[in-house]
Motif scaffolding. Structure first.
Motif, PDB file in Angstrom:
ATOM      1  N   TYR A  83       0.824  -1.205   0.000  1.00 15.37           N
ATOM      2  CA  TYR A  83       0.000   0.000   0.000  1.00 15.37           C
ATOM      3  C   TYR A  83       0.856   1.252   0.000  1.00 15.37           C
ATOM      4  O   TYR A  83       1.919   1.295   0.632  1.00 15.37           O
ATOM      5  CB  TYR A  83      -0.935   0.004   1.203  1.00 15.37           C
ATOM      6  CG  TYR A  83      -1.974  -1.092   1.163  1.00 15.37           C
ATOM      7  CD1 TYR A  83      -2.985  -1.065   0.219  1.00 15.37           C
ATOM      8  CD2 TYR A  83      -1.924  -2.171   2.050  1.00 15.37           C
ATOM      9  CE1 TYR A  83      -3.949  -2.078   0.160  1.00 15.37           C
ATOM     10  CE2 TYR A  83      -2.864  -3.186   1.995  1.00 15.37           C
ATOM     11  CZ  TYR A  83      -3.868  -3.129   1.048  1.00 15.37           C
ATOM     12  OH  TYR A  83      -4.797  -4.132   0.981  1.00 15.37           O
ATOM     13  N   ASN A 162      -8.625  -7.333   5.673  1.00 12.35           N
ATOM     14  CA  ASN A 162      -8.359  -7.054   4.261  1.00 12.35           C
ATOM     15  C   ASN A 162      -9.087  -5.808   3.768  1.00 12.35           C
ATOM     16  O   ASN A 162      -9.160  -5.550   2.563  1.00 12.35           O
ATOM     17  CB  ASN A 162      -8.787  -8.263   3.412  1.00 12.35           C
ATOM     18  CG  ASN A 162      -8.116  -8.320   2.057  1.00 12.35           C
ATOM     19  OD1 ASN A 162      -6.912  -8.129   1.963  1.00 12.35           O
ATOM     20  ND2 ASN A 162      -8.877  -8.580   1.015  1.00 12.35           N
ATOM     21  N   VAL A 165      -8.051  -3.089   0.881  1.00 15.64           N
ATOM     22  CA  VAL A 165      -8.215  -3.401  -0.541  1.00 15.64           C
ATOM     23  C   VAL A 165      -9.510  -2.800  -1.071  1.00 15.64           C
ATOM     24  O   VAL A 165      -9.569  -2.291  -2.195  1.00 15.64           O
ATOM     25  CB  VAL A 165      -8.197  -4.931  -0.768  1.00 15.64           C
ATOM     26  CG1 VAL A 165      -8.509  -5.259  -2.221  1.00 15.64           C
ATOM     27  CG2 VAL A 165      -6.853  -5.504  -0.392  1.00 15.64           C
ATOM     28  N   TRP A 438      -7.131  -6.645  -9.032  1.00 13.82           N
ATOM     29  CA  TRP A 438      -7.773  -6.022  -7.875  1.00 13.82           C
ATOM     30  C   TRP A 438      -8.919  -6.888  -7.383  1.00 13.82           C
ATOM     31  O   TRP A 438      -9.103  -7.089  -6.180  1.00 13.82           O
ATOM     32  CB  TRP A 438      -8.295  -4.624  -8.227  1.00 13.82           C
ATOM     33  CG  TRP A 438      -9.071  -4.050  -7.085  1.00 13.82           C
ATOM     34  CD1 TRP A 438      -8.567  -3.452  -5.974  1.00 13.82           C
ATOM     35  CD2 TRP A 438     -10.486  -4.089  -6.901  1.00 13.82           C
ATOM     36  NE1 TRP A 438      -9.588  -3.112  -5.120  1.00 13.82           N
ATOM     37  CE2 TRP A 438     -10.770  -3.485  -5.666  1.00 13.82           C
ATOM     38  CE3 TRP A 438     -11.535  -4.572  -7.683  1.00 13.82           C
ATOM     39  CZ2 TRP A 438     -12.070  -3.349  -5.195  1.00 13.82           C
ATOM     40  CZ3 TRP A 438     -12.824  -4.441  -7.207  1.00 13.82           C
ATOM     41  CH2 TRP A 438     -13.083  -3.829  -5.977  1.00 13.82           C
ATOM     42  N   MET A 441      -7.950  -9.562  -5.133  1.00 11.15           N
ATOM     43  CA  MET A 441      -7.481  -9.122  -3.812  1.00 11.15           C
ATOM     44  C   MET A 441      -8.608  -8.702  -2.880  1.00 11.15           C
ATOM     45  O   MET A 441      -8.468  -8.776  -1.659  1.00 11.15           O
ATOM     46  CB  MET A 441      -6.520  -7.931  -3.966  1.00 11.15           C
ATOM     47  CG  MET A 441      -5.202  -8.241  -4.608  1.00 11.15           C
ATOM     48  SD  MET A 441      -4.087  -6.800  -4.561  1.00 11.15           S
ATOM     49  CE  MET A 441      -4.957  -5.632  -5.611  1.00 11.15           C
ATOM     50  N   THR A 442      -9.715  -8.228  -3.446  1.00 12.07           N
ATOM     51  CA  THR A 442     -10.731  -7.583  -2.626  1.00 12.07           C
ATOM     52  C   THR A 442     -11.576  -8.586  -1.837  1.00 12.07           C
ATOM     53  O   THR A 442     -11.438  -9.795  -1.965  1.00 12.07           O
ATOM     54  CB  THR A 442     -11.633  -6.684  -3.494  1.00 12.07           C
ATOM     55  OG1 THR A 442     -12.385  -5.816  -2.656  1.00 12.07           O
ATOM     56  CG2 THR A 442     -12.554  -7.522  -4.347  1.00 12.07           C
ATOM     57  N   GLY A 445     -10.065 -11.513  -0.262  1.00 14.85           N
ATOM     58  CA  GLY A 445      -8.937 -11.899  -1.094  1.00 14.85           C
ATOM     59  C   GLY A 445      -9.146 -13.269  -1.726  1.00 14.85           C
ATOM     60  O   GLY A 445     -10.160 -13.934  -1.525  1.00 14.85           O
TER      61      GLY A 445
END
Length: 538
Positions: A83, A162, A165, A438, A441-442, A445
């Motif tokens: 990040y 998480n 994200v 992305w 990952m969101t 994840g």
């Protein structure tokens, strides 16, 4: 055989291409003021097949183009996936339920007014009420505090290690412009394009197919070395590649996609064109089963379909042999906490055997299988048309299913219809789509947003076993636990087959070698802060 040999030769050449002028590390955080290269770039022209239709926040590809030009969020990603500060110069989380952000103190909107904590609070509360996708991403938020103009405190309904994200999709808009807009999807005024990024919107010529941004002198991070960015929209890759060969564009860009491998031979002989090979942690082609519908809720049926597919042929057809055959665990090799599950392979006899066991048999002798109660069965393959290969890919899936006695039909849809169908209406049966880095990952994840119905949930996987894995990941704060759960999630994908990865591949990114300093962003490719701040003439 000759074709295969040619492919292998091209791959060897590609592997040896010098990536001079390209970099994949450093320089992607929203920059602090710094010395610029001796010679910048007056105008960077980026060719794309990602069509923009209007200026509102609901235009999918406009949102992508704004993300590294005119608009920003609290945080960004460095090329290594860590990040990076953006509108938030720093942040801390005392636990996985509370996140405190400290804003840049000299950030302004393009109309000159300051960006404040109240603007960020407005975005976090306004968009989940107006646009379904934001409710999915930010629905975990219980409340937002703004103790002063430069501090934002986000409280979650439950712990989520998480959560950062989910904030990567923020493209902040000013409260003083949007607070009276009842439906942002219909707000197409030029004022809709006011952001706080390093570029301000200049114009959108829909007829000419151009979208232009110019450097914003008041940007808190200093002026980019690229003074103007023009996106030139093409109807297909053929005309876009021709423009690259002629020097009419400086590079190509398609969100989470590279150029088709078949254009590479014609570009290798061009001394002005270089290549950047970008590792792709999304799945370029995947088949999703909607478990809200029968028989797609049956794991045996899903496995039968998976055995019907010819992965080697798909790899050769859609990656020209450059990609790789996927594993049953869905997540691409190179994914953080990747587990090596069994490789996908075609087995027609196994597919037919599984279909027989659950009652899908040819009862009238026409060579096509009926449902267990004897009714005609014709599954629908839903395919998006904004990705050029997908109509052809749908035809291949239809052919493979016919090989095991399943008669299917194809439904093609544009991007707007795809978003409505897959994200909200959930009317699809079998859906051909992709996953982005992305997207992988969101949520929790590891692709979970594509499976969990509490998020986008293409597959609407309501299995308590899977949802428990997601919830455990939300609460996991140490790497060892996260790794173990990631392994279990991949085992689940392999055993239950809620979706099938059709092929894995890296992205091929061409560029004009008159410029150096191209930087890859994990979410947005060469459309990165590193590129816009570091690009210069060779």
């Amino acid at each position: 055989m000759k074709k295969l040999a040619s492919m292998i030769l091209i791959l060897i050449i590609l592997a040896g291409v010098t990536l001079a002028g390209c970099t994949s590390t450093g320089g992607n955080a929203a920059p602090e003021p710094t010395a610029k290269p001796a010679s910048g770039v007056a105008r960077l022209v980026i060719g794309t097949t990602n069509a923009v239709t209007d200026l509102n926040v609901n235009d999918y590809y406009l949102g992508i183009f704004k993300a590294r030009t005119s608009h920003q969020g609290l945080i960004a990603l460095n090329p290594d996936g860590s990040y990076a500060p953006c509108l938030a110069e720093s942040w801390e989380s005392p636990d996985a339920s509370t996140f405190v952000f400290h804003l840049q103190r000299n950030a302004t909107w393009h109309d000159g007014l300051p960006v404040t904590a109240k603007d960020i609070k407005f975005n976090l509360e306004y968009f989940p009420q107006k646009i379904a996708e934001y409710k999915q991403h930010w629905g975990l938020i219980s409340s937002v505090e703004t103790p002063d103009d430069y501090t934002v405190i986000i409280h979650l309904k439950s712990p989520n290690s998480n959560f950062l994200v989910n904030l990567l999709v923020m493209r902040a808009v000013p409260e003083h412009i949007y607070r009276d807009i009842a439906d942002p999807a219909k707000f197409n005024d030029v004022a809709a394009m006011i952001g706080c990024g390093p570029y301000k919107f200049e114009k959108f010529d829909k007829q000419a197919g151009t979208l232009t941004f110019t450097a914003y002198d008041g940007y808190w991070g200093g002026t980019p070395s690229v003074k103007s960015v023009e996106f030139r929209i093409f109807k297909n890759q053929d005309t876009m590649i021709m423009a690259l060969k002629k020097g009419e564009i400086d590079t190509t860009y398609m969100y989470s996609n590279g150029i088709s491998y078949y254009y590479v031979p014609g570009l290798l002989d061009n001394p002005d064109v270089g290549f950047m090979m970008i590792p792709f942690t999304g799945v370029s082609g995947a088949l999703f089963f909607n478990a809200n519908k029968t028989p797609y809720d049956n794991a045996t049926f899903r496995k039968a379909v998976s055995y019907a597919l010819d992965y080697e042929e798909l790899k050769n057809l859609f990656t020209a042999g450059y990609g790789s055959t996927p594993n049953a665990g869905f997540l691409p090799n190179g994914t953080y906490n990747f587990k090596d599950t069994p490789q996908m392979a075609r087995n027609l006899n196994k597919s037919k055997e599984l279909l027989d066991t659950i009652g899908f048999k040819d009862v009238d002798g026409d060579g096509l299988r009926e449902t267990p109660d004897g009714k005609k069965f014709q599954p629908e393959i839903f395919a998006r048309t904004d990705i050029a290969d997908y109509p052809r890919l749908a035809e291949m899936i239809k052919k493979y299913l016919k090989d095991v006695g399943l008669d299917s039909k194809i439904r093609l849809a544009d991007m707007a219809t795809t978003t409505t169908t897959l994200n909200t209406a959930k009317t699809h049966e079998l859906a051909l789509s992709r996953t982005t880095p992305w997207g992988m990952m969101t949520w929790a994840g590891y692709g979970s947003c594509y499976f969990d119905p509490r998020n986008i949930g293409y597959t609407m996987t309501k299995d308590p076993k899977y949802l428990a894995l997601v919830d455990r990941m939300f609460n996991a704060t140490d790497e060892a636990t996260q790794r173990q759960i990631a392994f279990e999630m991949q085992d689940y994908y392999a055993s239950e087959m809620p979706a099938v990865a059709l092929y894995w591949s890296d992205l091929i990114q061409p560029y004009n070698k008159k410029y150096a300093g191209w930087v890859n962003d994990p979410m947005y490719g060469i459309m990165s802060y590193g590129t816009f701040y570091g690009l210069h003439e060779v």
